[in-house]
Design a protein around this motif. Structure first.
Motif, PDB file in Angstrom:
ATOM      1  N   THR A  13       0.822  -1.222   0.000  1.00 11.92           N
ATOM      2  CA  THR A  13       0.000   0.000   0.000  1.00 11.92           C
ATOM      3  C   THR A  13       0.855   1.271   0.000  1.00 11.92           C
ATOM      4  N   GLY A  14       2.171   1.135   0.165  1.00 19.28           N
ATOM      5  CA  GLY A  14       3.038   2.312   0.281  1.00 19.28           C
ATOM      6  C   GLY A  14       3.443   2.883  -1.063  1.00 19.28           C
ATOM      7  N   ALA A  15       4.231   3.963  -0.987  1.00 16.79           N
ATOM      8  CA  ALA A  15       4.665   4.645  -2.212  1.00 16.79           C
ATOM      9  C   ALA A  15       5.479   3.698  -3.093  1.00 16.79           C
ATOM     10  N   VAL A  16       6.400   2.938  -2.495  1.00 17.64           N
ATOM     11  CA  VAL A  16       7.207   2.001  -3.273  1.00 17.64           C
ATOM     12  C   VAL A  16       6.373   0.782  -3.665  1.00 17.64           C
ATOM     13  N   SER A  39       0.160  -3.794   6.664  1.00 18.46           N
ATOM     14  CA  SER A  39      -0.134  -3.871   8.099  1.00 18.46           C
ATOM     15  C   SER A  39      -1.594  -4.265   8.316  1.00 18.46           C
ATOM     16  N   ARG A  41      -3.771  -2.435   9.340  1.00 22.64           N
ATOM     17  CA  ARG A  41      -4.620  -1.323   8.887  1.00 22.64           C
ATOM     18  C   ARG A  41      -5.158  -1.568   7.485  1.00 22.64           C
ATOM     19  N   SER A  42      -4.389  -2.262   6.672  1.00 24.10           N
ATOM     20  CA  SER A  42      -4.783  -2.446   5.261  1.00 24.10           C
ATOM     21  C   SER A  42      -5.403  -3.806   4.975  1.00 24.10           C
ATOM     22  N   SER A 164       8.464  12.267  -2.122  1.00 20.81           N
ATOM     23  CA  SER A 164       8.140  10.843  -2.286  1.00 20.81           C
ATOM     24  C   SER A 164       9.193   9.942  -1.672  1.00 20.81           C
ATOM     25  N   GLN A 168       4.451   7.882   1.225  1.00 22.86           N
ATOM     26  CA  GLN A 168       3.126   8.399   0.851  1.00 22.86           C
ATOM     27  C   GLN A 168       2.684   9.572   1.744  1.00 22.86           C
TER      28      GLN A 168
HETATM   29  N1  LIG Z   1      10.048   6.206  -0.933  1.00 26.11           N
HETATM   30  C1  LIG Z   1      11.200   5.974  -1.546  1.00 26.11           C
HETATM   31  O1  LIG Z   1      11.581   6.663  -2.500  1.00 26.11           O
HETATM   32  C2  LIG Z   1      12.068   4.848  -1.106  1.00 26.11           C
HETATM   33  C3  LIG Z   1      13.215   4.598  -1.858  1.00 26.11           C
HETATM   34  C4  LIG Z   1      14.043   3.548  -1.482  1.00 26.11           C
HETATM   35  C5  LIG Z   1      13.721   2.802  -0.391  1.00 26.11           C
HETATM   36  N2  LIG Z   1      12.593   3.072   0.319  1.00 26.11           N
HETATM   37  C6  LIG Z   1      12.287   2.236   1.481  1.00 26.11           C
HETATM   38  O2  LIG Z   1      11.124   1.471   1.202  1.00 26.11           O
HETATM   39  C7  LIG Z   1      10.379   1.298   2.399  1.00 26.11           C
HETATM   40  C8  LIG Z   1       8.960   1.812   2.194  1.00 26.11           C
HETATM   41  O3  LIG Z   1       8.993   3.156   1.819  1.00 26.11           O
HETATM   42  P1  LIG Z   1       7.707   3.926   1.278  1.00 26.11           P
HETATM   43  O4  LIG Z   1       8.214   5.243   0.856  1.00 26.11           O
HETATM   44  O5  LIG Z   1       6.959   3.079   0.314  1.00 26.11           O
HETATM   45  O6  LIG Z   1       6.865   4.105   2.641  1.00 26.11           O
HETATM   46  P2  LIG Z   1       5.284   4.318   2.832  1.00 26.11           P
HETATM   47  O7  LIG Z   1       4.676   4.981   1.655  1.00 26.11           O
HETATM   48  O8  LIG Z   1       5.157   4.969   4.148  1.00 26.11           O
HETATM   49  O9  LIG Z   1       4.722   2.821   2.912  1.00 26.11           O
HETATM   50  C9  LIG Z   1       4.988   1.976   4.004  1.00 26.11           C
HETATM   51  C10 LIG Z   1       4.421   0.604   3.756  1.00 26.11           C
HETATM   52  O10 LIG Z   1       4.808  -0.241   4.840  1.00 26.11           O
HETATM   53  C11 LIG Z   1       3.637  -0.889   5.336  1.00 26.11           C
HETATM   54  N3  LIG Z   1       3.757  -1.185   6.754  1.00 26.11           N
HETATM   55  C12 LIG Z   1       3.910  -0.328   7.773  1.00 26.11           C
HETATM   56  N4  LIG Z   1       3.888  -0.992   8.953  1.00 26.11           N
HETATM   57  C13 LIG Z   1       3.705  -2.287   8.659  1.00 26.11           C
HETATM   58  C14 LIG Z   1       3.571  -3.472   9.441  1.00 26.11           C
HETATM   59  N5  LIG Z   1       3.640  -3.451  10.764  1.00 26.11           N
HETATM   60  N6  LIG Z   1       3.389  -4.645   8.789  1.00 26.11           N
HETATM   61  C15 LIG Z   1       3.309  -4.690   7.447  1.00 26.11           C
HETATM   62  N7  LIG Z   1       3.413  -3.603   6.651  1.00 26.11           N
HETATM   63  C16 LIG Z   1       3.605  -2.421   7.257  1.00 26.11           C
HETATM   64  C17 LIG Z   1       2.544   0.099   5.089  1.00 26.11           C
HETATM   65  O11 LIG Z   1       1.310  -0.566   5.152  1.00 26.11           O
HETATM   66  P3  LIG Z   1      -0.047   0.198   5.671  1.00 26.11           P
HETATM   67  O12 LIG Z   1      -0.523   1.024   4.514  1.00 26.11           O
HETATM   68  O13 LIG Z   1      -0.945  -0.944   5.988  1.00 26.11           O
HETATM   69  O14 LIG Z   1       0.352   1.014   6.847  1.00 26.11           O
HETATM   70  C18 LIG Z   1       2.911   0.575   3.688  1.00 26.11           C
HETATM   71  O15 LIG Z   1       2.497  -0.382   2.746  1.00 26.11           O
HETATM   72  C19 LIG Z   1      11.158   1.999   3.498  1.00 26.11           C
HETATM   73  O16 LIG Z   1      12.018   1.076   4.112  1.00 26.11           O
HETATM   74  C20 LIG Z   1      11.970   3.022   2.734  1.00 26.11           C
HETATM   75  O17 LIG Z   1      13.159   3.392   3.406  1.00 26.11           O
HETATM   76  C21 LIG Z   1      11.758   4.080  -0.022  1.00 26.11           C
END
Ligand SMILES: NC(=O)c1ccc[n+]([C@@H]2O[C@H](COP(=O)([O-])OP(=O)(O)OC[C@H]3O[C@@H](n4cnc5c(N)ncnc54)[C@H](OP(=O)(O)O)[C@@H]3O)[C@@H](O)[C@H]2O)c1
Length: 340
Positions: A13-16, A39, A41-42, A164, A168
């Motif tokens: 569900t997250g940005a990645v 999580s 939540r989803s 980003s 998200q």
């Molecule tokens: N954004 C970037 O450009 C980028 C680039 C490289 C690496 N990353 C890494 O990729 C990861 C995710 O980043 P993002 O930007 O996509 O973050 P995000 O948009 O905040 O998404 C977080 C995701 O993690 C899930 N999550 C949170 N708590 C959880 C739990 N207890 N059990 C299972 N799932 C859970 C969330 O699910 P819910 O919706 O259910 O809460 C959501 O799907 C991070 O480690 C980040 O450092 C990000």
């Protein structure tokens, strides 16, 4: 390993996570079965992939039965706990968090740069592969071909990082704050502790005793690991700018051997994963908007560093890359493609 592997996306569900779905589809990645995890939540929410509806499940220790490939993007603490569980259950893990990037025996991979480092890992046989930090990937895709040609002795990089990159919630906060500031309302500051819209600030990661924040330190340490050379000089300054998507970086290279900007441009024109926008007469160079949604890292402003000595060993350039794609989901899927 089946020719159509069972894939799990953790953090879908997250940005990645959302980009994982798009990239797997666009690249026709073979998929026998797909498990979407997030999580509690989803849990129960629906997601569509290739015209088929899937129910998102809550991540648990039992989520990895018969999974061949687990794509993790749910944060470091989730990866630390669940990636070893997935690997022990036989899934090959590609992890987007920083949890295992510096762990001995865990390859840290940019496929264009060091795909060889994951030799010996097979899909469906366990193992963890780490995806580097997004700023590191966007830097190394264009810098590595120049490093191979002339050797980087020292690199000075300054980043301009988009919302980003912080997920998200940060994108939503930038949008909300922009509206609020234009409406003369106080900006809501929940993801970041200060106004982001119409502002910029030093990267929001922790600062160490040496004054470098964690993002900057990652760029240094990860480059050393990926290049297998701890002696290359690297210093970084990472800054969050109010751009919705795609990171930009200004990079200065001091090289071991002479290289002109024209030679660098020719090398980069032939380099995989690199696009060039370097139109001096029209003052057109890469922007985050150009890079958004693009697989390639865009390079421009290639010029001979005016401060370099007569030995001709300094190059300046400006790059932009979509860090949700090449900095995260695309790089991870390209890693998985090498395992097929
Ligand atoms: N954004 C970037 O450009 C980028 C680039 C490289 C690496 N990353 C890494 O990729 C990861 C995710 O980043 P993002 O930007 O996509 O973050 P995000 O948009 O905040 O998404 C977080 C995701 O993690 C899930 N999550 C949170 N708590 C959880 C739990 N207890 N059990 C299972 N799932 C859970 C969330 O699910 P819910 O919706 O259910 O809460 C959501 O799907 C991070 O480690 C980040 O450092 C990000």
């Amino acid at each position: 390993m089946p020719s159509t592997p069972h894939i799990a996306i953790i953090g879908v569900t997250g940005a990645v996570g959302q980009e994982f779905l798009r990239v797997l589809d666009q690249r026709d990645f073979p998929i026998g079965r797909l498990t979407l995890l997030a999580s509690a939540r989803s849990a129960g929410k629906k997601a569509t992939f290739r015209d088929q509806s899937y129910t998102i499940e809550q991540l648990t220790e039992d989520s990895f039965k018969n999974v061949d490939l687990a794509l993790f993007s749910a944060g470091g603490s989730i990866s630390r706990k669940f990636a070893p569980i997935a690997s022990d259950a036989g899934a090959t893990v590609v992890d987007n968090s920083s949890a295992f990037r510096q762990t001995d025996g865990v390859p840290l991979i940019v496929p264009e740069v060091n795909a060889d480092a994951m030799n010996g890992i097979s899909l469906g046989k366990g193992g963890i592969i780490a995806n580097p930090n997004c700023s590191t990937i966007i830097m190394l895709v264009p810098v590595t071909p120049l490093h191979r040609a002339a050797g980087v002795e020292r690199m000075v990089v300054s980043t301009y990082q988009a919302a980003s990159g912080a997920g998200q919630a940060a994108m939503l906060e930038l949008e909300q704050q922009t509206r609020e500031v234009l409406d003369d309302q106080p900006p809501t500051c929940e993801v970041f502790d200060r106004q982001y819209a119409f502002n910029l600030f030093s990267h929001n990661s922790d600062i160490g005793d040496d004054g470098y924040n964690t993002e900057e330190t990652k760029m240094v340490r990860e480059t050393h690991k990926i290049w297998g050379d701890p002696n290359v000089g690297i210093t970084a300054t990472c800054v969050r700018v109010p751009v919705m998507r795609a990171h930009a970086e200004s990079i200065n290279l001091q090289l071991n051997s002479p290289l002109t900007a024209d030679e660098a441009r020719d090398i980069l024109a032939a380099a995989p994963g690199v696009g060039i926008i370097d139109d001096r007469p029209n003052n057109r160079f890469p922007t985050p908007l150009d890079a958004s949604g693009q697989d390639d890292v865009l390079v421009g402003r290639l010029r001979n560093d005016v401060s370099r000595g007569d030995d001709g060993r300094g190059i300046d350039m400006f790059v932009c890359g979509d860090q949700l794609l090449k900095g995260a989901a695309l790089n991870a899927v390209q890693i998985a493609e090498k395992l097929l």
